[in-house]
Design an enzyme around this catalytic site. Structure first.
Site, mmCIF file in Angstrom:
data_model
loop_
_atom_site.group_PDB
_atom_site.id
_atom_site.type_symbol
_atom_site.label_atom_id
_atom_site.label_comp_id
_atom_site.label_asym_id
_atom_site.label_seq_id
_atom_site.Cartn_x
_atom_site.Cartn_y
_atom_site.Cartn_z
ATOM 1 N N ARG A 90 0.872 -1.176 0.082
ATOM 2 C CA ARG A 90 -0.085 0.018 -0.081
ATOM 3 C C ARG A 90 0.760 1.355 0.040
ATOM 4 N NH1 ARG A 90 -3.416 -2.917 3.598
ATOM 5 N NH2 ARG A 90 -5.290 -3.861 2.122
ATOM 6 N N LYS A 149 3.433 11.830 -11.305
ATOM 7 C CA LYS A 149 3.000 11.039 -12.355
ATOM 8 C C LYS A 149 3.769 9.823 -12.509
ATOM 9 C CE LYS A 149 -0.048 14.317 -14.782
ATOM 10 N NZ LYS A 149 -0.500 14.674 -16.143
ATOM 11 N N GLU A 190 11.176 18.947 -24.658
ATOM 12 C CA GLU A 190 10.567 19.380 -23.325
ATOM 13 C C GLU A 190 11.078 20.405 -22.672
ATOM 14 O OE1 GLU A 190 7.785 17.593 -22.494
ATOM 15 O OE2 GLU A 190 7.830 15.452 -23.267
ATOM 16 N N LYS A 198 8.714 23.360 -13.650
ATOM 17 C CA LYS A 198 7.807 22.189 -13.487
ATOM 18 C C LYS A 198 7.495 22.308 -11.956
ATOM 19 C CE LYS A 198 6.456 17.741 -14.230
ATOM 20 N NZ LYS A 198 6.546 16.410 -15.063
ATOM 21 N N HIS A 202 1.375 18.136 -26.446
ATOM 22 C CA HIS A 202 1.253 16.695 -26.274
ATOM 23 C C HIS A 202 -0.033 16.195 -27.057
ATOM 24 C CE1 HIS A 202 4.664 17.211 -23.620
ATOM 25 N NE2 HIS A 202 4.515 15.969 -23.307
ATOM 26 N N ASN A 250 1.075 20.106 -20.903
ATOM 27 C CA ASN A 250 0.510 19.175 -21.938
ATOM 28 C C ASN A 250 0.817 20.037 -23.274
ATOM 29 O OD1 ASN A 250 -0.057 17.025 -20.534
ATOM 30 N ND2 ASN A 250 -2.177 17.851 -20.158
ATOM 31 N N ARG A 269 -1.498 23.021 -14.457
ATOM 32 C CA ARG A 269 -0.697 21.646 -14.843
ATOM 33 C C ARG A 269 -1.111 21.214 -16.221
ATOM 34 N NH1 ARG A 269 1.684 16.527 -11.189
ATOM 35 N NH2 ARG A 269 2.951 15.837 -13.071
ATOM 36 N N HIS A 281 8.653 10.122 -28.327
ATOM 37 C CA HIS A 281 7.690 10.951 -27.631
ATOM 38 C C HIS A 281 8.055 12.322 -27.764
ATOM 39 C CE1 HIS A 281 5.017 12.607 -24.407
ATOM 40 N NE2 HIS A 281 6.068 13.225 -23.908
ATOM 41 N N GLU A 332 -3.545 18.295 -11.217
ATOM 42 C CA GLU A 332 -4.128 18.771 -12.408
ATOM 43 C C GLU A 332 -5.502 18.790 -12.464
ATOM 44 O OE1 GLU A 332 -2.169 16.931 -15.894
ATOM 45 O OE2 GLU A 332 -3.805 17.288 -17.348
ATOM 46 N N HIS A 368 0.552 13.410 -29.327
ATOM 47 C CA HIS A 368 0.050 12.314 -29.156
ATOM 48 C C HIS A 368 -0.616 11.529 -30.308
ATOM 49 C CE1 HIS A 368 -1.792 8.934 -26.674
ATOM 50 N NE2 HIS A 368 -2.737 9.174 -27.421
HETATM 51 N N1 NAD Z 1 5.855 10.864 -15.535
HETATM 52 C C1 NAD Z 1 5.960 11.778 -16.162
HETATM 53 O O1 NAD Z 1 5.347 12.908 -15.866
HETATM 54 C C2 NAD Z 1 6.414 11.636 -17.602
HETATM 55 C C3 NAD Z 1 6.503 12.953 -18.502
HETATM 56 C C4 NAD Z 1 7.088 12.578 -19.724
HETATM 57 C C5 NAD Z 1 7.384 11.423 -20.153
HETATM 58 N N2 NAD Z 1 7.177 10.276 -19.410
HETATM 59 C C6 NAD Z 1 7.273 8.911 -20.062
HETATM 60 O O2 NAD Z 1 8.793 8.616 -20.001
HETATM 61 C C7 NAD Z 1 8.886 7.645 -20.690
HETATM 62 C C8 NAD Z 1 10.103 8.063 -21.853
HETATM 63 O O3 NAD Z 1 11.221 8.378 -21.255
HETATM 64 P P1 NAD Z 1 12.626 8.202 -21.701
HETATM 65 O O4 NAD Z 1 12.547 9.302 -23.098
HETATM 66 O O5 NAD Z 1 13.648 8.500 -20.703
HETATM 67 O O6 NAD Z 1 12.718 6.861 -22.044
HETATM 68 P P2 NAD Z 1 13.365 5.528 -21.517
HETATM 69 O O7 NAD Z 1 13.485 5.347 -20.019
HETATM 70 O O8 NAD Z 1 13.056 4.432 -22.593
HETATM 71 O O9 NAD Z 1 15.182 5.761 -21.999
HETATM 72 C C9 NAD Z 1 15.435 5.910 -23.517
HETATM 73 C C10 NAD Z 1 16.528 5.049 -23.650
HETATM 74 O O10 NAD Z 1 17.676 5.581 -23.348
HETATM 75 C C11 NAD Z 1 18.358 4.420 -22.539
HETATM 76 N N3 NAD Z 1 19.168 5.205 -21.523
HETATM 77 C C12 NAD Z 1 18.547 5.764 -20.546
HETATM 78 N N4 NAD Z 1 19.656 6.407 -19.771
HETATM 79 C C13 NAD Z 1 20.678 6.379 -20.496
HETATM 80 C C14 NAD Z 1 22.010 6.766 -20.542
HETATM 81 N N5 NAD Z 1 22.430 7.692 -19.702
HETATM 82 N N6 NAD Z 1 23.027 6.692 -21.251
HETATM 83 C C15 NAD Z 1 22.667 5.779 -22.467
HETATM 84 N N7 NAD Z 1 21.256 5.210 -22.574
HETATM 85 C C16 NAD Z 1 20.309 5.569 -21.544
HETATM 86 C C17 NAD Z 1 17.380 3.659 -22.062
HETATM 87 O O11 NAD Z 1 17.889 2.456 -21.826
HETATM 88 C C18 NAD Z 1 16.566 3.686 -23.241
HETATM 89 O O12 NAD Z 1 16.969 2.809 -24.137
HETATM 90 C C19 NAD Z 1 7.628 7.308 -21.373
HETATM 91 O O13 NAD Z 1 6.969 6.247 -21.027
HETATM 92 C C20 NAD Z 1 6.748 8.434 -21.060
HETATM 93 O O14 NAD Z 1 5.288 8.125 -20.966
HETATM 94 C C21 NAD Z 1 6.534 10.475 -18.357
HETATM 95 ZN ZN ZN Z 2 6.183 14.704 -22.674
#
Ligand code: NAD
Ligand code: ZN
Length: 368
Positions: A121, A143, A185, A227, A249, A246, A242, A267, A237, A253
């Site tokens: 929990r 999030k 971003e 942020k 986005h 987006n 907040r 993304h 939100e 999307h």
């Molecule tokens: N929670 C939120 O507010 C929020 C906001 C934006 C995006 N997201 C989510 O984040 C995700 C995308 O995140 P991301 O772009 O970091 O993707 P990811 O975590 O898949 O990382 C991208 C790639 O980079 C590699 N990698 C990570 N760090 C590295 C480093 N220092 N050196 C070499 N390679 C490295 C990873 O293994 C992966 O292959 C999506 O699922 C999206 O929905 C969440």
């Molecule tokens: Zn984003």
């Protein structure tokens, strides 16, 4: 040491942005712990590159640790990944007062945050983001989510981390394409409400992407501060504040959906094109000067980010793209709230335009 505080009453936490902070992780985590043990979760790519430094830092502080390495990629942010992680945490004897460490990009951060929110929990977690996207956006704000068959991020919860350690030095191993996607971003914060910061991006974005450490540290600190302000004002939100995060986005999307949420369009790349489209739409309906939309397109193009449908390599019709928007979590009866703008740094939430108007605009963009 640049530190940004995310002010959320009893759930407040610090984001420390400093080159080399990964090597100090043990010292920063120690004050949080009730016992000297942490579970660490990472992915296969990050494990090879940066896990040894974290383990050495934990060892130096006398913190015992277990490590779970998940497959790199969006596939781990799933029911299967969540089951594997939560079962592992319970097997390792996790207690509510323990802190799980998420070492990785947004995928690991979102998954670990959600697992920490529900196991026993709810236990605590620490974000050590290793992509630019995670350092400027996903690691802060609470999030958390996994993807299900019906869509991305469809199952999740708000669960804030106890601490975020953002080390710009780990970005030196990140592929240029992922770096640029995260940079989209960064630009977003300028476009939302900070004209000066957008001008800073125009002047320093190329240097940031080329590896200039000072530019990276400044951009991360400035983005997280923006942020943090927005999250503190509207954690869940519930108001429009907040929702401004987006920007780009909703259009983005639709582009991600059109390209099957695949490596064809990351993304951040979709967000870049989405922001350009949001400003082009704002200009077309007479809200925003055409020059502002052109300035954004020019900057995104200069750093080789997608900036229109053609550069995002999307050829779907306007109605087909608008149909994807109708599946947005916030869509209601033929309209979806859009983040539009009266100019750079002047964005707002609009519900004035139906999806049929957006479809006509997108059809026009295809011909452009
Ligand atoms: N929670 C939120 O507010 C929020 C906001 C934006 C995006 N997201 C989510 O984040 C995700 C995308 O995140 P991301 O772009 O970091 O993707 P990811 O975590 O898949 O990382 C991208 C790639 O980079 C590699 N990698 C990570 N760090 C590295 C480093 N220092 N050196 C070499 N390679 C490295 C990873 O293994 C992966 O292959 C999506 O699922 C999206 O929905 C969440
Ligand atoms: Zn984003």
């Amino acid at each position: 040491m640049p530190t940004v505080k995310v002010a959320l009453g009893a759930c407040s936490y610090a984001v420390i942005i400093e080159s080399g902070v990964l090597g100090q992780a043990g010292a920063h985590v120690t004050p949080l712990l009730k016992r000297p043990w942490v579970p660490v979760v990472t992915d296969t790519n990050v494990a090879k590159l940066h896990l040894p430094a974290l383990q050495a830092a934990l060892d130096a502080a006398g913190i015992r640790h277990d490590v779970l390495v998940l497959d790199a990629g969006e596939g781990s942010k799933s029911w299967t990944g969540l089951a594997q992680l939560t079962e592992w945490l319970v097997e390792r004897g996790i207690e509510r007062s323990d802190h799980v460490i998420a070492l990785g990009g947004g995928v690991i951060g979102d998954l670990v945050g959600f697992a920490a929110g529900i196991v026993k929990r709810g236990c605590a977690f620490v974000q050590i983001p290793t992509t630019l996207l995670a350092q400027v956006d996903s690691s802060v704000g609470g999030k958390t989510a996994i993807n299900i068959a019906a869509g991305k991020n469809m199952v999740g919860a708000f669960h804030q981390p106890a601490l975020v350690l953002a080390d710009p030095a780990v970005l030196t191993t990140l592929p240029r394409r992922d770096l640029a996607a995260g940079y989209a971003e960064v630009v977003k914060y300028g476009l939302i409400d900070d004209t000066d910061f957008f001008a800073w991006c125009e002047a320093h974005g190329a240097a940031l992407l080329a590896g200039e450490a000072a530019a990276r540290e400044y951009a991360i600190t400035h983005s997280i501060a923006a942020k943090a302000r927005i999250v503190a004002a509207d954690e869940r939100e519930m108001q429009d504040v907040r929702a401004l995060l987006n920007l780009g986005h909703t259009f983005g999307h639709a582009l991600e959906a059109a390209t099957g949420f695949s490596d064809k369009l990351l993304h951040g790349e979709a967000v870049a094109a989405g922001m350009a489209l949001a400003f082009a739409f704002s200009a077309e309906v007479g809200l925003c000067p055409v020059e502002d939309a052109a300035r954004i397109t020019a900057h995104l193009r200069s750093v080789t980010l997608p900036h229109d449908l053609a550069s995002a390599r999307v050829e779907d019709s306007g109605p087909a793209l608008a149909a994807h928007m109708a599946h947005d979590k916030k869509a209601r009866g033929g309209t979806v709230p859009l983040i539009l703008a009266r100019g750079i740094g002047q964005s707002f939430v609009s519900t004035d335009y139906g999806l049929d108007r957006v479809a006509a605009f997108l059809d026009g963009q295809l011909l452009a």
